[in-house]
Design an enzyme around this catalytic site. Structure first.
Site: not given
Length: 397
Positions: A172, A372
């Site tokens: 990320s 994610h």
């Protein structure tokens, strides 16, 4: 905010009073452990190091110098650096059980594992001259993480290990600051053997989810709502909720859904027995300014330096009236990238555009069912991702 917190706790208390007895699972001891203690609990050697950045921040880096079964290997071990994402910390890499956490698997595969902590999170709240009570301490975003944190951390590791290059794994925002640093500082990029990119977020053109709604709000309103200092740190209230709420069988799913609401849904791939551990270490906090910066990425539809809000302030910082854009095409590192089909933050459409901008892309894999968080906590991550990471790094030795 304090009144809202009391109302929330009171409401949760009422809910819990109606939960049948016998539905509370034991509190995992890792709830009350720091990162080094978690590492050592699983039988690995654990270390904590302090790194001073060029602008005075003192960062903590956690290390697993070797695996449990390869204590006596000869010669230096290849070094890998793991960098967490937004609102996270180094615990991300070790909060699953030992055979499911990337940090432990890399150590057992013969790597010297270092796990960074960006300024402003739980483990990096010190400065040579500033206090966390001062606004100046919190005047940073991912710009400074790329400009100061990464060079300081990487150079410290190289000096400590005697190595000339390391592998860099980012998740990320950990990818974001890697792309910025390695494209802006070619001398730093020479110290990276391979860049391994997990769910990178560089643009938010196609991203979705509740967290993105903050990006629609004007910066002054966000400052009125959250102040100018710390954003979503670990706190006594969060820890209380983790211990007294997230250990209830019925409430575990509610706690997990907080993560899913922010990042995308893949409920069956999360180890529900670890939810209390996850929530006592994440969120780990960042600065309000960093969140404002991500809001600007959303509004302006491009990756650029922080907009200080006026031509005069931008000119002071950048010698131009508007913030400069980052050109990641300048990065010349062998790069491997993994993406998820259900990832709300690193949307596959944004990833498709990003892939065309990476000059030395050596590998890409999209995992259709992943969100994610599957990259750090997914039950199937060891065979769908971690084995590939280890194989690729050994190939590029």
């Amino acid at each position: 905010m304090q009144l809202q917190g009391l109302v929330f706790v009171f409401t949760i208390g009422i809910l819990l009073s109606r939960v049948p007895t016998g539905t509370v699972s034991a509190v995992d001891p890792e709830v009350n452990m720091n990162v080094t203690e978690i590492i050592m609990r699983w039988g690995y050697p654990g270390e904590e190091h302090s790194v001073l950045t060029g602008d005075g921040y003192i960062l903590s880096i956690h290390r697993i110098p070797r695996g449990r079964k390869n204590h006596f290997g000869k010669g230096p071990r290849p070094v890998v650096y793991l960098q967490h994402g937004l609102l996270a910390d180094s615990s991300n890499w070790v909060t699953n059980i030992d055979n499911s956490s990337l940090g432990f698997l890399l150590a057992d595969a013969g790597f010297d594992v270092w796990m960074g902590n960006s300024r402003g999170n739980t483990w990096s709240l010190k400065h040579k001259t500033l206090s966390v009570s001062q606004d100046e301490f919190w005047a940073f975003s991912f710009d400074e993480m790329a400009k100061y944190d990464l060079p300081a951390s990487i150079n410290y590791i190289l000096n400590k290990t005697g190595q000339e290059q390391i592998y860099y794994v980012g998740h990320s925002q950990g990818c974001t600051i890697g792309f910025i640093a390695f494209s802006q500082m070619p001398e730093l990029a020479k110290k990276i053997k391979m860049f391994l990119v997990l769910a990178p977020v560089l643009s938010l053109n196609f991203a979705s989810g509740p967290l993105l709604q903050l990006g629609r709000l004007p910066d002054p309103l966000l400052k009125d709502m959250f102040g100018q200092k710390q954003f979503l740190p670990q706190s006594a209230m969060l820890k209380w909720l983790s211990i007294h709420v997230c250990t209830h069988v019925i409430m575990k799913e509610l706690c997990a859904n907080v993560f899913f609401l922010l990042c995308g849904f893949n409920e069956k791939n999360l180890n529900m027995s670890r939810v209390d551990v996850y929530t006592t270490h994440c969120p780990a906090g960042t600065s309000v300014q960093n969140m404002l910066h991500w809001g600007q990425v959303f509004k302006y539809r491009k990756l650029q330096a922080f907009d200080w809000g006026s031509s005069e302030k931008n000119y002071f910082h950048y010698n131009q009236s508007f913030p400069p854009s980052y050109n990641i095409k300048n990065m010349r590192l062998p790069t491997a990238l993994w993406s998820g089909g259900r990832d709300w933050l690193a949307d596959i459409n944004d990833i498709t555009i990003l892939l065309t901008q990476i000059p030395k892309l050596v590998y890409h894999k999209n995992i259709p069912e992943w969100d994610h968080l599957d990259f750090i906590w997914g039950l199937d991550a060891p065979w769908k991702l971690y084995d590939e990471i280890i194989s690729l790094m050994k190939k590029y030795q």
